[in-house]
Design a protein around this motif. Structure first.
Motif, short mmCIF file in Angstrom:
data_model
loop_
_atom_site.label_atom_id
_atom_site.label_comp_id
_atom_site.label_asym_id
_atom_site.label_seq_id
_atom_site.Cartn_x
_atom_site.Cartn_y
_atom_site.Cartn_z
N GLU A 149 -2.89 -13.03 1.25
CA GLU A 149 -3.24 -11.85 2.04
C GLU A 149 -2.12 -10.83 1.99
O GLU A 149 -0.95 -11.18 2.14
N LEU A 150 -2.48 -9.59 1.76
CA LEU A 150 -1.50 -8.51 1.65
C LEU A 150 -1.91 -7.39 2.59
O LEU A 150 -3.04 -6.91 2.55
N ARG A 151 -0.97 -6.99 3.45
CA ARG A 151 -1.22 -5.89 4.38
C ARG A 151 -0.18 -4.80 4.19
O ARG A 151 0.98 -5.09 3.85
N VAL A 152 -0.59 -3.55 4.43
CA VAL A 152 0.28 -2.40 4.19
C VAL A 152 0.22 -1.47 5.38
O VAL A 152 -0.87 -1.21 5.94
N ARG A 153 1.39 -0.96 5.79
CA ARG A 153 1.47 0.04 6.86
C ARG A 153 2.28 1.23 6.34
O ARG A 153 3.28 1.06 5.64
N GLY A 210 -1.10 9.15 3.59
CA GLY A 210 -2.51 9.17 3.96
C GLY A 210 -3.36 10.03 3.05
O GLY A 210 -4.12 10.88 3.52
N TYR A 211 -3.26 9.81 1.74
CA TYR A 211 -4.03 10.57 0.76
C TYR A 211 -4.99 9.63 0.03
O TYR A 211 -4.73 8.44 -0.13
N ALA A 212 -6.11 10.20 -0.44
CA ALA A 212 -7.16 9.39 -1.04
C ALA A 212 -6.67 8.51 -2.19
O ALA A 212 -7.03 7.33 -2.25
N PRO A 213 -5.86 9.02 -3.15
CA PRO A 213 -5.43 8.14 -4.25
C PRO A 213 -4.66 6.91 -3.77
O PRO A 213 -4.81 5.82 -4.35
N VAL A 214 -3.84 7.07 -2.73
CA VAL A 214 -3.09 5.93 -2.22
C VAL A 214 -4.03 4.93 -1.57
O VAL A 214 -3.94 3.71 -1.82
N LEU A 215 -4.97 5.41 -0.75
CA LEU A 215 -5.91 4.50 -0.09
C LEU A 215 -6.82 3.82 -1.10
O LEU A 215 -7.15 2.63 -0.96
N GLU A 216 -7.23 4.54 -2.13
CA GLU A 216 -8.06 3.94 -3.18
C GLU A 216 -7.32 2.82 -3.89
O GLU A 216 -7.90 1.79 -4.25
N VAL A 251 -1.35 6.13 8.89
CA VAL A 251 -1.54 7.24 9.82
C VAL A 251 -2.39 8.32 9.17
O VAL A 251 -2.14 8.72 8.02
N ALA A 252 -3.40 8.78 9.87
CA ALA A 252 -4.31 9.79 9.34
C ALA A 252 -3.67 11.18 9.42
O ALA A 252 -3.03 11.52 10.42
N ALA A 303 -7.97 2.79 8.70
CA ALA A 303 -7.75 1.35 8.79
C ALA A 303 -8.71 0.60 7.89
O ALA A 303 -9.92 0.81 7.95
N GLY A 304 -8.16 -0.24 7.06
CA GLY A 304 -8.93 -1.20 6.29
C GLY A 304 -8.55 -2.59 6.72
O GLY A 304 -7.98 -3.36 5.94
N LEU A 305 -8.84 -2.90 7.99
CA LEU A 305 -8.41 -4.15 8.60
C LEU A 305 -9.55 -4.75 9.42
O LEU A 305 -10.28 -4.02 10.10
#
Length: 439
Positions: free
Chosen positions: A217-221, A227-233, A245-246, A315-317
């Motif tokens: 399991e890998l979690r990121v904060r 908070g940009y789309a390429p990073v979240l993708e 953070v949004a 949040a993707g949690l």
């Protein structure tokens, strides 16, 4: 009864000829950890740097850069104090100590791929260290950047965001720390005028690549700078759970008033909805918390609208809204670690004018930090686990020592203290239980 007051000596002579003394007797414990790991052999196998000056090997040069950082001699010029410290050189196994010009030339003349080689070696060390003293199945990556002000004319130091020295040139390195172990998982030197999330994808790719395959399991904060789309993708492609953070874009600001908030505690209300800013391929879960500005002093770091201040996260949690908040707030510990890296590990002391040499030095800092952290986690008592490097110096590394040779047997004599003797036995017992890096 009259007390006789002792007079200070008038004819005291001073002789500067004792070659067996050192201010850094406690550095032996870290050196023994490095010896048991067989770190020199490990670096020799993984680094290639053809040099005409063969007085020092590549691994010796790296250790000659690491020890001044660990011992608080944070500038290359200050490290020259170790050139006259024969006991330190004996304890650390260095034939002598390089002069500042040799250390600086080592950085400046390094081949372009040496930083990549050292980066991969650091990654291999982390894959070993992360499971010490016990096996891990989850990693939590905390991402942030840190402004490093330049007071000279360093290549790549540009005017950018610098809240303390406005208008000064600086670097803006990206850092990734693993929250539970405190290891510096990755670092990337950036120009001072780099965009808020420039280099984030490359840093994340390196972090994911160096993650051991048995991590389940890998979690990121991360803060709003990520908070940009390429990073979240990229996080979603890796199936990493995240709380970022949004950014307060117009579409999010418009949605804040229309949400249904539920009380979370006497001060804060919380809500969640699906948010899709302009340009995003799909909507993502967004958790929003707010409180009245009348209930406490204003917090300028939070977004204010009307009579409320807001916090928001993408949040993707698989956590409740309150769980997302509490998980992200665990990232606060990263601020303390970044201060320690800046203040204790010479991050703010830029050694050369060349960008590539400074990027290589940043990898040396990463190696020094992770070696000390691994030594602390595996070999030091439980009550020492929260110590900063500054405190470790005072408790251990700066112990005065004297090298003596009774019956021609080298002995490092430390302060006469039963407590230190107890520490010595426990620390060395744990050090000698560590296995070599590639055993």
């Amino acid at each position: 009864m009259r007390l006789r007051v002792r007079r200070s000596p008038r004819n005291l002579e001073i002789a500067c000829n004792h070659a067996g003394l050192t201010h850094f007797g406690g550095a032996y414990f870290l050196q023994e950890f490095i010896r048991v790991l067989q770190l020199r052999d490990f670096l020799a196998r993984h680094l290639t740097y053809p040099r005409r000056n063969r007085d020092y090997s590549v691994s010796q040069m790296l250790l000659a850069l690491i020890y001044p950082i660990v011992l608080g001699l944070d500038r290359i010029e200050t490290a020259s104090l170790l050139r006259s410290n024969g006991t330190f050189q004996y304890v650390t196994g260095l034939p002598s100590f390089p002069d500042p010009q040799t250390l600086r030339r080592f950085l400046l003349n390094a081949p372009a791929n040496l930083r990549e080689q050292l980066h991969r070696a650091n990654d291999r060390l982390l894959q070993r260290f992360i499971h010490l003293p016990e096996h891990r199945s989850r990693l939590i990556f905390d991402l942030d950047s840190s402004v490093v002000t330049s007071f000279g004319h360093q290549e790549g130091a540009e005017v950018g965001y610098n809240p303390r020295y406005r208008g000064k040139r600086s670097y803006d390195p990206l850092l990734c720390l693993e929250a539970n172990s405190s290891f510096l998982w990755d670092v990337e030197l950036r120009r001072g005028d780099a965009g808020t999330w420039a280099g984030s994808e490359e840093l994340l790719a390196c972090c994911f690549h160096s993650t051991p395959s048995d991590i389940r399991e890998l979690r990121v904060r991360a803060d709003a700078g990520f908070g940009y789309a390429p990073v979240l993708e990229m996080l979603e492609a890796r199936l990493a759970q995240y709380s970022v953070v949004a950014r307060m874009v117009p579409s999010l600001k418009r949605a804040l008033k229309g949400l249904h908030y539920e009380p979370m505690n006497p001060r804060w209300e919380i809500a969640e909805f699906e948010h899709r800013p302009h340009g995003w391929s799909h909507a993502r879960r967004c958790v929003v918390a707010r409180k009245s500005t009348q209930e406490s002093d204003p917090e300028p770091t939070l977004f204010t609208m009307g009579r409320y201040v807001y916090r928001a996260w993408h949040a993707g949690l698989p956590l409740t809204p309150a769980g997302v908040w509490h998980f992200y707030d665990g990232r606060a510990g990263m601020e303390r670690l970044i201060r320690e890296i800046r203040d204790d590990y010479a991050l703010t002391k830029i050694p050369t004018r060349a960008f590539a040499a400074n990027a290589l030095y940043l990898e040396v800092i990463r190696l020094a930090y992770n070696l000390v952290t691994a030594f602390q986690r595996t070999c030091l008592p439980a009550e020492w686990q929260s110590f900063t490097l500054s405190k470790l110096r005072h408790r251990l590394f700066w112990l005065p020592g004297e090298l003596i040779r009774p019956e021609n047997r080298p002995t490092l004599r430390l302060v006469n203290s039963s407590l230190i003797a107890t520490w010595t036995d426990k620390i060395l017992h744990r050090v000698h239980r560590v296995k070599p890096l590639e055993s």
